[in-house]
Design a protein around this motif. Structure first.
Motif, PDB file in Angstrom:
ATOM      1  N   VAL A 172       1.513 -13.461   4.109  1.00 42.85           N
ATOM      2  CA  VAL A 172       0.328 -13.257   4.953  1.00 42.85           C
ATOM      3  C   VAL A 172       0.751 -12.925   6.382  1.00 42.85           C
ATOM      4  CG1 VAL A 172      -1.710 -14.373   5.926  1.00 42.85           C
ATOM      5  CG2 VAL A 172      -1.148 -14.703   3.519  1.00 42.85           C
ATOM      6  N   ALA A 173       1.815 -13.580   6.868  1.00 38.26           N
ATOM      7  CA  ALA A 173       2.308 -13.282   8.217  1.00 38.26           C
ATOM      8  C   ALA A 173       2.761 -11.836   8.325  1.00 38.26           C
ATOM      9  CB  ALA A 173       3.450 -14.227   8.573  1.00 38.26           C
ATOM     10  N   VAL A 174       3.384 -11.335   7.268  1.00 37.10           N
ATOM     11  CA  VAL A 174       3.829  -9.934   7.268  1.00 37.10           C
ATOM     12  C   VAL A 174       2.635  -8.988   7.139  1.00 37.10           C
ATOM     13  CG1 VAL A 174       5.156  -8.203   5.988  1.00 37.10           C
ATOM     14  CG2 VAL A 174       6.112 -10.487   6.345  1.00 37.10           C
ATOM     15  N   ALA A 175       1.723  -9.317   6.228  1.00 39.75           N
ATOM     16  CA  ALA A 175       0.594  -8.423   5.948  1.00 39.75           C
ATOM     17  C   ALA A 175      -0.414  -8.369   7.088  1.00 39.75           C
ATOM     18  CB  ALA A 175      -0.110  -8.869   4.665  1.00 39.75           C
ATOM     19  N   ALA A 176      -0.402  -9.369   7.961  1.00 40.50           N
ATOM     20  CA  ALA A 176      -1.419  -9.445   9.015  1.00 40.50           C
ATOM     21  C   ALA A 176      -1.399  -8.246   9.943  1.00 40.50           C
ATOM     22  CB  ALA A 176      -1.236 -10.736   9.820  1.00 40.50           C
ATOM     23  N   ARG A 177      -0.249  -7.611  10.124  1.00 42.34           N
ATOM     24  CA  ARG A 177      -0.148  -6.512  11.080  1.00 42.34           C
ATOM     25  C   ARG A 177       0.164  -5.184  10.412  1.00 42.34           C
ATOM     26  NH1 ARG A 177       0.261  -8.653  16.205  1.00 42.34           N
ATOM     27  NH2 ARG A 177      -0.340  -6.548  16.835  1.00 42.34           N
ATOM     28  N   ILE A 178       0.100  -5.124   9.082  1.00 41.02           N
ATOM     29  CA  ILE A 178       0.381  -3.885   8.354  1.00 41.02           C
ATOM     30  C   ILE A 178      -0.932  -3.254   7.909  1.00 41.02           C
ATOM     31  CG2 ILE A 178       1.467  -2.906   6.294  1.00 41.02           C
ATOM     32  CD1 ILE A 178       3.631  -4.941   6.529  1.00 41.02           C
ATOM     33  N   LYS A 179      -1.051  -1.950   8.063  1.00 38.59           N
ATOM     34  CA  LYS A 179      -2.326  -1.281   7.832  1.00 38.59           C
ATOM     35  C   LYS A 179      -2.424  -0.567   6.488  1.00 38.59           C
ATOM     36  CE  LYS A 179      -3.180  -0.585  12.777  1.00 38.59           C
ATOM     37  NZ  LYS A 179      -3.475   0.408  13.856  1.00 38.59           N
ATOM     38  N   THR A 180      -1.316  -0.296   5.820  1.00 35.43           N
ATOM     39  CA  THR A 180      -1.382   0.408   4.547  1.00 35.43           C
ATOM     40  C   THR A 180      -0.695  -0.418   3.463  1.00 35.43           C
ATOM     41  OG1 THR A 180       0.687   1.642   4.886  1.00 35.43           O
ATOM     42  CG2 THR A 180      -1.366   2.631   5.729  1.00 35.43           C
ATOM     43  N   LEU A 181      -1.234  -0.326   2.256  1.00 33.20           N
ATOM     44  CA  LEU A 181      -0.697  -1.086   1.138  1.00 33.20           C
ATOM     45  C   LEU A 181       0.707  -0.626   0.778  1.00 33.20           C
ATOM     46  CD1 LEU A 181      -1.318  -3.280  -0.934  1.00 33.20           C
ATOM     47  CD2 LEU A 181      -2.299  -1.516  -2.412  1.00 33.20           C
ATOM     48  N   ASP A 182       0.959   0.673   0.848  1.00 34.09           N
ATOM     49  CA  ASP A 182       2.287   1.192   0.516  1.00 34.09           C
ATOM     50  C   ASP A 182       3.346   0.617   1.448  1.00 34.09           C
ATOM     51  OD1 ASP A 182       1.266   2.677  -1.544  1.00 34.09           O
ATOM     52  OD2 ASP A 182       1.075   4.530  -0.379  1.00 34.09           O
ATOM     53  N   SER A 183       3.022   0.505   2.723  1.00 41.87           N
ATOM     54  CA  SER A 183       3.975  -0.047   3.682  1.00 41.87           C
ATOM     55  C   SER A 183       4.283  -1.510   3.367  1.00 41.87           C
ATOM     56  CB  SER A 183       3.428   0.069   5.107  1.00 41.87           C
ATOM     57  OG  SER A 183       3.246   1.418   5.477  1.00 41.87           O
ATOM     58  N   PHE A 184       3.237  -2.266   3.039  1.00 38.42           N
ATOM     59  CA  PHE A 184       3.453  -3.676   2.724  1.00 38.42           C
ATOM     60  C   PHE A 184       4.314  -3.832   1.481  1.00 38.42           C
ATOM     61  CE2 PHE A 184       2.288  -7.434   0.255  1.00 38.42           C
ATOM     62  CZ  PHE A 184       2.620  -8.433   1.151  1.00 38.42           C
ATOM     63  N   LEU A 185       4.010  -3.085   0.427  1.00 44.01           N
ATOM     64  CA  LEU A 185       4.789  -3.198  -0.807  1.00 44.01           C
ATOM     65  C   LEU A 185       6.241  -2.800  -0.578  1.00 44.01           C
ATOM     66  CD1 LEU A 185       2.227  -1.765  -3.406  1.00 44.01           C
ATOM     67  CD2 LEU A 185       2.750  -4.160  -2.899  1.00 44.01           C
ATOM     68  N   GLY A 186       6.447  -1.780   0.247  1.00 45.65           N
ATOM     69  CA  GLY A 186       7.809  -1.371   0.554  1.00 45.65           C
ATOM     70  C   GLY A 186       8.583  -2.444   1.289  1.00 45.65           C
ATOM     71  N   ILE A 187       7.951  -3.043   2.293  1.00 44.56           N
ATOM     72  CA  ILE A 187       8.608  -4.110   3.055  1.00 44.56           C
ATOM     73  C   ILE A 187       8.851  -5.328   2.171  1.00 44.56           C
ATOM     74  CG2 ILE A 187       8.298  -5.742   4.952  1.00 44.56           C
ATOM     75  CD1 ILE A 187       6.814  -3.567   6.463  1.00 44.56           C
ATOM     76  N   ALA A 188       7.880  -5.673   1.324  1.00 47.52           N
ATOM     77  CA  ALA A 188       8.017  -6.830   0.442  1.00 47.52           C
ATOM     78  C   ALA A 188       9.198  -6.660  -0.500  1.00 47.52           C
ATOM     79  CB  ALA A 188       6.726  -7.047  -0.344  1.00 47.52           C
ATOM     80  N   GLN A 189       9.313  -5.482  -1.097  1.00 46.58           N
ATOM     81  CA  GLN A 189      10.422  -5.242  -2.011  1.00 46.58           C
ATOM     82  C   GLN A 189      11.752  -5.211  -1.274  1.00 46.58           C
ATOM     83  OE1 GLN A 189       9.477  -1.639  -4.118  1.00 46.58           O
ATOM     84  NE2 GLN A 189       7.895  -2.605  -5.376  1.00 46.58           N
ATOM     85  N   LEU A 190      11.761  -4.662  -0.061  1.00 50.79           N
ATOM     86  CA  LEU A 190      12.992  -4.583   0.710  1.00 50.79           C
ATOM     87  C   LEU A 190      13.489  -5.965   1.127  1.00 50.79           C
ATOM     88  CD1 LEU A 190      15.078  -2.784   2.205  1.00 50.79           C
ATOM     89  CD2 LEU A 190      13.529  -2.809   4.168  1.00 50.79           C
TER      90      LEU A 190
END
Length: 285
Positions: A172-190
């Motif tokens: 949630v801390a990471v997702a709070a400032r991310i605007k696109t789902l693709d960016s979040f999934l990429g960061i999560a996997q990385l």
């Protein structure tokens, strides 16, 4: 003479019960979302079973020097559960990004409710859903030589919930400032996938050497995986040589870290990430 009256705007009470109701509403919404997207959970569980069979049965037969009676599936089983819980808790935070794309986050943020309650609801919902998926895997315990002991199951559920809470707070801390789902999934996997693979979830940390072993010591996820393995081996009738080889624990310069300290570290990290998530949500316009 005209008398002008000012309309009275009634706002709901902002007490503890009101905020608890907000938390419950957010959890309920996430549960409903999960029911309509149950296919993702089934895919995650199926993937976990495949990992258990491939790593436990396949790779285990290729490892030289395992003591007689050693079954790598037993050692990998708690790690597979941890991996399932961690990935499920992390990706549960993607709902915030999804809601932002559809404008629902803005509706929640302008509502007369505390943003802290929204974050807590999101984190608890992700924690419960991830723990539930891990609990399904516990039903397979008998297939890998782990007894269905009520005490073991209760302890595993407690550790899974604590782990899911910490990872969901981070997500949630990471997702709070991310605007696109693709960016979040990429960061999560990385971020998450390398940490999971280097945590000892898929192989005992005692089998690692060199810089792999050093990375494991500094990997926070290792301190969530190890307590689960310690719990399982506490109820498995394994020879001392097998337990020492497949369940070596996490050591700091030769000192084995106690499970209680590991759980404390996981819990403190979860609270810290929760506070960061609340602070970041409060800055969202």
């Amino acid at each position: 003479m005209t008398v002008t009256t000012t309309p009275v705007v009634r706002t709901p009470p902002q007490g503890l019960l009101h905020e608890l109701g907000v938390v419950a509403t957010v959890i309920q919404r996430e549960m409903i979302r999960f029911v309509y997207d149950v296919g993702r959970a089934v895919a995650t569980l199926f993937q976990s079973v495949i990992w258990l069979l491939v790593i436990g049965a396949g790779v285990g037969s290729l490892l030289p020097g395992l003591p007689e009676g050693a079954d790598l599936k037993t050692a990998v089983f708690p790690g597979i559960i941890a991996m399932t819980v961690i990935l499920s808790a992390m990706f549960s935070a993607s709902s915030i990004v999804w809601d932002r794309e559809w404008g629902f986050v803005r509706i929640m943020l302008v509502a007369p409710v505390s943003r802290t309650s929204i974050v807590v609801g999101k984190v608890l919902a992700g924690s419960l859903l991830a723990t539930g998926q891990g609990a399904v895997l516990i039903a397979l315990s008998g297939l890998v030589g782990v007894p269905y002991d009520p005490a073991m199951i209760a302890q595993m559920l407690g550790v899974m919930l604590l782990t899911a809470f910490s990872v969901a707070s981070f997500g949630v801390a990471v997702a709070a400032r991310i605007k696109t789902l693709d960016s979040f999934l990429g960061i999560a996997q990385l971020v998450i996938m390398p940490m999971v693979f280097l945590s000892g979830a898929l192989f005992p940390v005692g089998q690692l050497t060199g810089w792999f072993a050093a990375v494991t010591v500094f990997n926070p996820i290792a301190y969530a995986v190890d307590p689960m393995r310690q719990i399982v081996f506490g109820y498995v009738d394994a020879p001392a040589e097998v337990a020492e080889r497949l369940n070596p624990g996490v050591s700091w310069n030769g000192w084995e870290v106690p499970v209680a300290l590991e759980l404390l570290m996981v819990g403190v990290a979860g609270v810290a990430f929760l506070l960061i998530a609340v602070a970041r949500i409060r800055k969202v316009e």
